[in-house]
Design a protein around this motif. Structure first.
Motif, PDB file in Angstrom:
ATOM      1  N   TYR A 152      43.295  16.776 -12.842  1.00  0.00           N
ATOM      2  CA  TYR A 152      42.898  17.885 -13.725  1.00  0.00           C
ATOM      3  C   TYR A 152      42.022  17.362 -14.857  1.00  0.00           C
ATOM      4  O   TYR A 152      41.050  17.988 -15.244  1.00  0.00           O
ATOM      5  CB  TYR A 152      44.134  18.576 -14.314  1.00  0.00           C
ATOM      6  CG  TYR A 152      44.943  19.330 -13.285  1.00  0.00           C
ATOM      7  CD1 TYR A 152      44.417  20.429 -12.619  1.00  0.00           C
ATOM      8  CD2 TYR A 152      46.244  18.933 -12.965  1.00  0.00           C
ATOM      9  CE1 TYR A 152      45.140  21.123 -11.669  1.00  0.00           C
ATOM     10  CE2 TYR A 152      46.980  19.621 -12.018  1.00  0.00           C
ATOM     11  CZ  TYR A 152      46.428  20.711 -11.374  1.00  0.00           C
ATOM     12  OH  TYR A 152      47.147  21.385 -10.428  1.00  0.00           O
ATOM     13  N   ARG A 168      38.433  16.701 -13.737  1.00  0.00           N
ATOM     14  CA  ARG A 168      37.657  17.938 -13.627  1.00  0.00           C
ATOM     15  C   ARG A 168      37.289  18.489 -15.008  1.00  0.00           C
ATOM     16  O   ARG A 168      36.194  18.999 -15.211  1.00  0.00           O
ATOM     17  CB  ARG A 168      38.429  18.987 -12.820  1.00  0.00           C
ATOM     18  CG  ARG A 168      38.457  18.643 -11.353  1.00  0.00           C
ATOM     19  CD  ARG A 168      38.750  19.828 -10.510  1.00  0.00           C
ATOM     20  NE  ARG A 168      40.166  20.160 -10.545  1.00  0.00           N
ATOM     21  CZ  ARG A 168      40.809  20.756  -9.553  1.00  0.00           C
ATOM     22  NH1 ARG A 168      40.153  21.051  -8.456  1.00  0.00           N
ATOM     23  NH2 ARG A 168      42.066  21.043  -9.637  1.00  0.00           N
ATOM     24  N   PHE A 169      38.252  18.377 -15.939  1.00  0.00           N
ATOM     25  CA  PHE A 169      38.000  18.839 -17.306  1.00  0.00           C
ATOM     26  C   PHE A 169      36.848  18.048 -17.934  1.00  0.00           C
ATOM     27  O   PHE A 169      35.904  18.623 -18.482  1.00  0.00           O
ATOM     28  CB  PHE A 169      39.282  18.690 -18.149  1.00  0.00           C
ATOM     29  CG  PHE A 169      39.114  19.074 -19.587  1.00  0.00           C
ATOM     30  CD1 PHE A 169      39.234  20.398 -19.995  1.00  0.00           C
ATOM     31  CD2 PHE A 169      38.827  18.106 -20.541  1.00  0.00           C
ATOM     32  CE1 PHE A 169      39.070  20.753 -21.323  1.00  0.00           C
ATOM     33  CE2 PHE A 169      38.662  18.459 -21.877  1.00  0.00           C
ATOM     34  CZ  PHE A 169      38.780  19.781 -22.260  1.00  0.00           C
ATOM     35  N   THR A 213      35.704  19.043  -6.544  1.00  0.00           N
ATOM     36  CA  THR A 213      36.769  19.676  -5.766  1.00  0.00           C
ATOM     37  C   THR A 213      36.780  19.140  -4.336  1.00  0.00           C
ATOM     38  O   THR A 213      37.850  18.948  -3.750  1.00  0.00           O
ATOM     39  CB  THR A 213      36.573  21.209  -5.750  1.00  0.00           C
ATOM     40  OG1 THR A 213      36.399  21.639  -7.094  1.00  0.00           O
ATOM     41  CG2 THR A 213      37.766  21.922  -5.150  1.00  0.00           C
ATOM     42  N   GLY A 219      34.758  22.217 -20.293  1.00  0.00           N
ATOM     43  CA  GLY A 219      35.840  21.600 -19.517  1.00  0.00           C
ATOM     44  C   GLY A 219      36.923  22.594 -19.177  1.00  0.00           C
ATOM     45  O   GLY A 219      37.417  22.625 -18.042  1.00  0.00           O
ATOM     46  N   SER A 276      37.720  23.964 -15.441  1.00  0.00           N
ATOM     47  CA  SER A 276      39.074  23.697 -14.931  1.00  0.00           C
ATOM     48  C   SER A 276      39.747  24.972 -14.436  1.00  0.00           C
ATOM     49  O   SER A 276      40.421  24.953 -13.407  1.00  0.00           O
ATOM     50  CB  SER A 276      39.940  23.073 -16.026  1.00  0.00           C
ATOM     51  OG  SER A 276      39.385  21.853 -16.427  1.00  0.00           O
TER      52      SER A 276
END
Lengths: 180, 116
Positions: free
Chosen positions: A18, A21-22, A57, B12, B16
């Motif tokens: 996570y 991706r952030f 992803t 972000g 997300s």
């Protein structure tokens, strides 16, 4: 095909996935701003449609699918490749919707308030993406049905041929002689 | 500096959220739609409009159309490479990013020129 929510998938990702991706999403957004500042809105605007989520992803999907199969003692490479390929099909349809989103913002923003344009464009993205997906599913099902019918026809005709040839050989010897 | 931090945090977060939606939705093709969600655009357009005005943000959206077409071509090439030609995932999705840059900048140069 039915659309479903599978909350159990949340448990498949680790916290650092996570975070990646952030950070990736944040960096792309910041970069889009910096590029626009340096090179102007024409070049900077291109990065508003930068594939930010998809590649990140894709690698996660590949990892999760492989992990699932490895736990069962199998090689998940093939399954992972197909899963990412299908995800890319969805992204292709989503990109059409993204074009509609951008088109609405470009045309309407100079005249209408951002508070109206952005939600409106977001609704347009959702509707276009959903309709595109439904249309793609419809075409896919049509193709599947056509293939099934074709294979059934082939199976039937091969059964008929074999029964014909059997009957022509065994049922009536006089016919066999005449045919020869 | 403050603006950059806001962009990183807000960008972000939005990216997300869309990625999370893609995670929990089934089937895979439907979840894939969120791979092309306007996540970066949402944050950038809000911040740009606040800072530089609606006209400037509208110009960015005009270029975004070309970026989205480049995305369509990129994803449209990646999917058959994986599904039909059975190429490996990471090199395919990674190296094909070059295609996005080529399509996006090519279309931009051909239709708008560098200065728009």
């Amino acid at each position: 095909m039915k659309i479903e929510l599978d909350m159990s998938r949340l448990g498949e990702s680790r916290w650092y996935e996570y975070l990646v991706r952030f950070v990736f999403g944040g960096c792309v957004t910041a970069l889009a701003g910096l590029i626009a500042k340096r090179y102007g809105p024409t070049v900077g605007g291109l990065f508003l449609a930068f594939p930010a989520i998809f590649p990140a992803t894709a690698t996660l999907i590949e990892k999760h699918e492989k992990d699932k199969k490895t736990r069962n003692g199998m090689d998940g490479t093939e399954r992972a490749r197909i899963a990412v390929g299908l995800d890319a099909v969805g992204a292709t349809l989503g990109a059409i919707a993204l074009t509609v989103f951008a088109l609405i913002v470009w045309r309407e923003l100079p005249r209408v308030s951002l508070a109206i344009v952005l939600p409106g464009a977001m609704v347009a993205w959702t509707v276009t993406a959903a309709l595109g997906w439904m249309f793609w599913e419809f075409l896919r099902n049509q193709g599947r049905t056509r293939r099934q019918h074709a294979s059934q026809r082939i199976a039937k005709s091969s059964v008929n041929k074999s029964s014909l040839s059997k009957s022509s050989v065994h049922a009536d010897p006089s016919i066999n002689r005449r045919m020869q | 500096m403050k603006e950059l931090v806001i962009r990183v945090v807000a960008g972000g977060l939005v990216v997300s959220v869309f990625a999370l939606l893609g995670d929990i939705l089934k089937p895979k093709t439907f979840a894939g739609l969120f791979g092309a969600a306007p996540s970066v655009a949402l944050v950038t357009l809000i911040l740009t409009t606040m800072k530089d005005g609606k006209e400037y943000a509208s110009l960015e959206a005009r270029s975004m159309i070309l970026g989205a077409i480049a995305f369509f071509l990129y994803a449209g090439i990646v999917s058959p490479l994986l599904l039909r030609l059975r190429w490996r995932v990471l090199p395919t999705t990674g190296l094909s990013m070059i295609l996005w840059f080529a399509f996006a900048f090519g279309l931009c140069y051909a239709t708008l020129g560098w200065r728009g």
